[in-house]
Design an enzyme around this catalytic site. Structure first.
Site, short mmCIF file in Angstrom:
data_model
loop_
_atom_site.label_atom_id
_atom_site.label_comp_id
_atom_site.label_asym_id
_atom_site.label_seq_id
_atom_site.Cartn_x
_atom_site.Cartn_y
_atom_site.Cartn_z
CE LYS B 79 1.62 -7.10 28.48
NZ LYS B 79 0.77 -6.99 27.21
CB SER B 159 3.17 -4.65 24.92
OG SER B 159 1.72 -5.28 25.14
CB SER B 183 0.02 -7.08 23.19
OG SER B 183 0.31 -5.79 22.61
#
Lengths: 144, 495
Positions: B79, B159, B183
């Site tokens: 990420k 996210s 997330s």
């Protein structure tokens, strides 16, 4: 005081546990309303003086009408916590509160180079980080 | 040949050791897949040249029988809020659009030391604030399930949406996400992959660009529980560079084969309060089905109560915004990051830089956080929220007296359509999406989301298992047990 009690009672009445279905795993919904709390009649929205102070503290530019509305909604949402009874409860600052903080010997483990540290600066002045020459404090009326 | 990407890490590692496939071919396949799947927008940066270089290094190691680990040569994704040396790390923001870290986050370093090959940095909601991967300057990430819709696309969740999609499509075997309020588990749920949130303090946060210091953890996304265990074994354990890393020995997890696992007399709790109004009937049925299945297989399944659950989302919201307003203060344009063209005064420079560098969601959270931290409000909101946090953590402590693990939904339904998702503002949306996930972050305990089956629409439905601190071995064992029974039809199985 009476208002608080009634509100507390209302919140707790909002969800009920069906004890008869303990054997059956299909449950009745714990009817919890996760929407906004009922309008608190005293709430008028945040004063413009406070908004100006927040602009100065946040330094993210001017707040639009939409931003102010969002903030008011956020505060209204947060107000749901006001009724929770926290008598004799200590704040939980970190979940690691029972574990002593790890310390190390005070010796230099120099891994950073000046070059690395300065590498991502958009602007340098003679190898120094630099800010504009004057620190003009934003006053309430200044418009960005 | 593509098919090798759809397998698991152990199998692929064996093929590499045997020489049936080589790393260079494997990585080339993965890079090709990354291009094919560009339409879902999972990657912000594809690290093509680095990946090819590392695949060559890995190949040499295999030839000389010196593979570093099972992860040597395996394509992974990270990420884009984890620092990677010399590879831009943007947090999907203008503020860090051109930020190039000079070091690797510990999690990244450990994976690279094990030989894993980075395919790219994945898309996220800006600064990890959101639950849809829709608030990124690089555009939204789309769910892979059910494409070509007239009404648009389904969200990937967030996210860590990019990481979930990278794994679901078969581009990578594993991806690293972060989890502050769900997330990692949220996109895992919507994309039909395994998503683990480890115990707070188990995995180092050094290099993870912070959102909420007291709740953030690195997360793992994979297609199978076994793959998740391999990654966890590689990244977990004390890191002296992270002061919130717990100094306790980490024993690598070894799970027996699924058919050797037994859940007899395992005590599993069903927290009543997680059944809220907005829970979809499909998720409720799935939850019920699995609970009954576990009971049939010998577990002791009972209802438990966690009375402060309904306050968790509000409490989380306040603490999140307060910590955010503090964490985001470092972005002033001076030492790194975007710097506005505004030289009249320092404060004007900061304000202009941050107005342009941050999106609306981030700016609004900073303002809200500063409101709650004003002296007049500090006790009323911030201290109060910290006290309520203890009540929520106590709810978890209390249930561990009755049961060993909890079974709950992960998200309240299957993935929503993008146009429906954006019709609510970020905060209202998070209140709904994070309902079952964020209490876990408040208490610091570990949790894993596992895909169970497809909904009527054809989208993944997942459930969440929660355990006490450092109970990852038991948690993942139960997850593997369930995974083996439900045989979820993975997206890659279609090929």
């Amino acid at each position: 005081m009476a208002m608080n009690l009634i509100q507390s009672f209302r919140i707790y009445r909002q969800y009920y546990i069906n004890i008869r279905t303990i054997k059956r795993l299909a449950m009745q919904p714990a009817s919890i309303n996760i929407g906004l709390r009922e309008e608190d009649p005293q709430q008028n929205g945040i004063e413009s003086k406070t908004i100006a102070l927040l602009e100065k503290l946040s330094l993210v530019g001017t707040t639009s009408e939409k931003d102010i509305q969002t903030l008011n909604d956020t505060v209204q949402f947060a107000n749901k916590l006001l009724d929770v009874d926290v008598t004799n409860i200590e704040p939980l600052i970190t979940v690691l509160e029972n574990i002593p903080l790890n310390t190390r010997e005070d010796v230099i483990t120099l891994e950073n180079s000046k070059e690395d540290i300065l590498k991502n600066a958009a602007h340098l002045d003679d190898g120094y980080f630099a800010t504009p020459p004057s620190i003009l404090i934003l006053d309430e009326k200044s418009d960005m | 040949m593509d098919k090798v990407l759809y397998g698991n890490i152990k199998m692929t590692s064996r093929l590499l050791v045997e020489g049936s496939i080589n790393t260079i071919d494997l990585i080339n396949l993965s890079l090709k897949k990354a291009v094919e799947n560009k339409k879902y927008n999972p990657f912000i940066t594809v690290t093509q040249s680095e990946a090819l270089q590392h695949s060559e290094d890995s190949c040499k190691r295999y030839i000389s029988k010196g593979a570093k680990s099972e992860l040597d040569g395996i394509p992974i994704a990270i990420k884009d809020n984890f620092c990677t040396r010399n590879i831009r790390t943007t947090c999907a923001s203008k503020m860090l659009e051109n930020f190039i870290p000079t070091y690797n986050a510990t999690v990244c370093q450990r994976l690279f030391d094990a030989g894993a090959v980075l395919i790219g940095k994945t898309n996220l909601d800006q600064f990890a604030m959101g639950s849809g991967t829709v608030d990124s300057i690089y555009g939204p990430t789309k769910n892979v399930w059910i494409g070509n819709l007239k009404e648009g696309f389904y969200i990937s969740g967030g996210s860590s949406g990019g990481s979930a999609v990278a794994v679901a499509t078969g581009t990578c075997f594993a991806a690293i996400g972060s989890d502050t309020g769900g997330s990692t588990r949220n996109p895992a749920s919507y994309c039909g992959v395994v998503g683990l949130k480890p115990t707070y303090g188990l995995v180092s946060r050094l290099g993870l660009i912070p959102l909420v210091n007291s709740m953030d953890v690195p997360g793992i996304l994979t297609r199978t529980v076994d793959d998740c265990v391999i990654v966890l074994n590689t990244i977990a354990g004390f890191d002296p560079k992270d002061s919130t890393s717990v100094n306790r020995p980490f024993k690598k997890i070894r799970l027996p084969p699924a058919n050797k696992l037994s859940i007899k007399n395992l005590k599993i709790g069903i927290p009543l309060e997680y059944h809220c109004d907005s829970l979809s009937s499909e998720v409720l049925d799935t939850w019920n089905d699995i609970a009954q299945l576990l009971e049939k297989e010998g577990a002791i399944v009972k209802k438990v109560s966690m009375p402060h659950t309904q306050y968790s989302i509000v409490c989380y919201s306040i603490l999140n915004q307060c910590e955010v307003s503090s964490n985001m203060a470092r972005y002033d344009g001076i030492e790194f990051g975007f710097r506005a063209n505004e030289e009249s005064s320092t404060e004007k420079l900061y304000a202009e830089t941050r107005k342009i560098g941050f999106n609306e969601v981030v700016r609004n959270r900073i303002i809200a956080g500063n409101y709650f931290l004003l002296s007049r409000n500090y006790d009323k909101y911030f201290t109060k929220a910290m006290k309520v946090r203890r009540l929520i953590a106590n709810d978890f402590d209390n249930v561990w007296n009755e049961v060993q693990m909890l079974l709950t939904p992960t998200t309240l339904g299957d993935a929503p359509l993008y146009k429906d998702f954006i019709s609510k503002n970020n905060r209202d949306q998070c209140a709904l999406q994070d309902y079952c996930t964020q209490p876990v972050n408040m208490a610091g305990v570990p949790a894993v989301s596992i895909p169970i089956k497809l909904s009527q629409k054809g989208l993944p439905l997942s459930l969440q298992l929660i355990g006490r601190n450092f109970s990852e071995p038991m948690l993942l064992a139960l997850a593997k047990y369930i995974e083996n029974i439900v045989q979820f039809p993975h997206f890659v199985n279609k090929f």
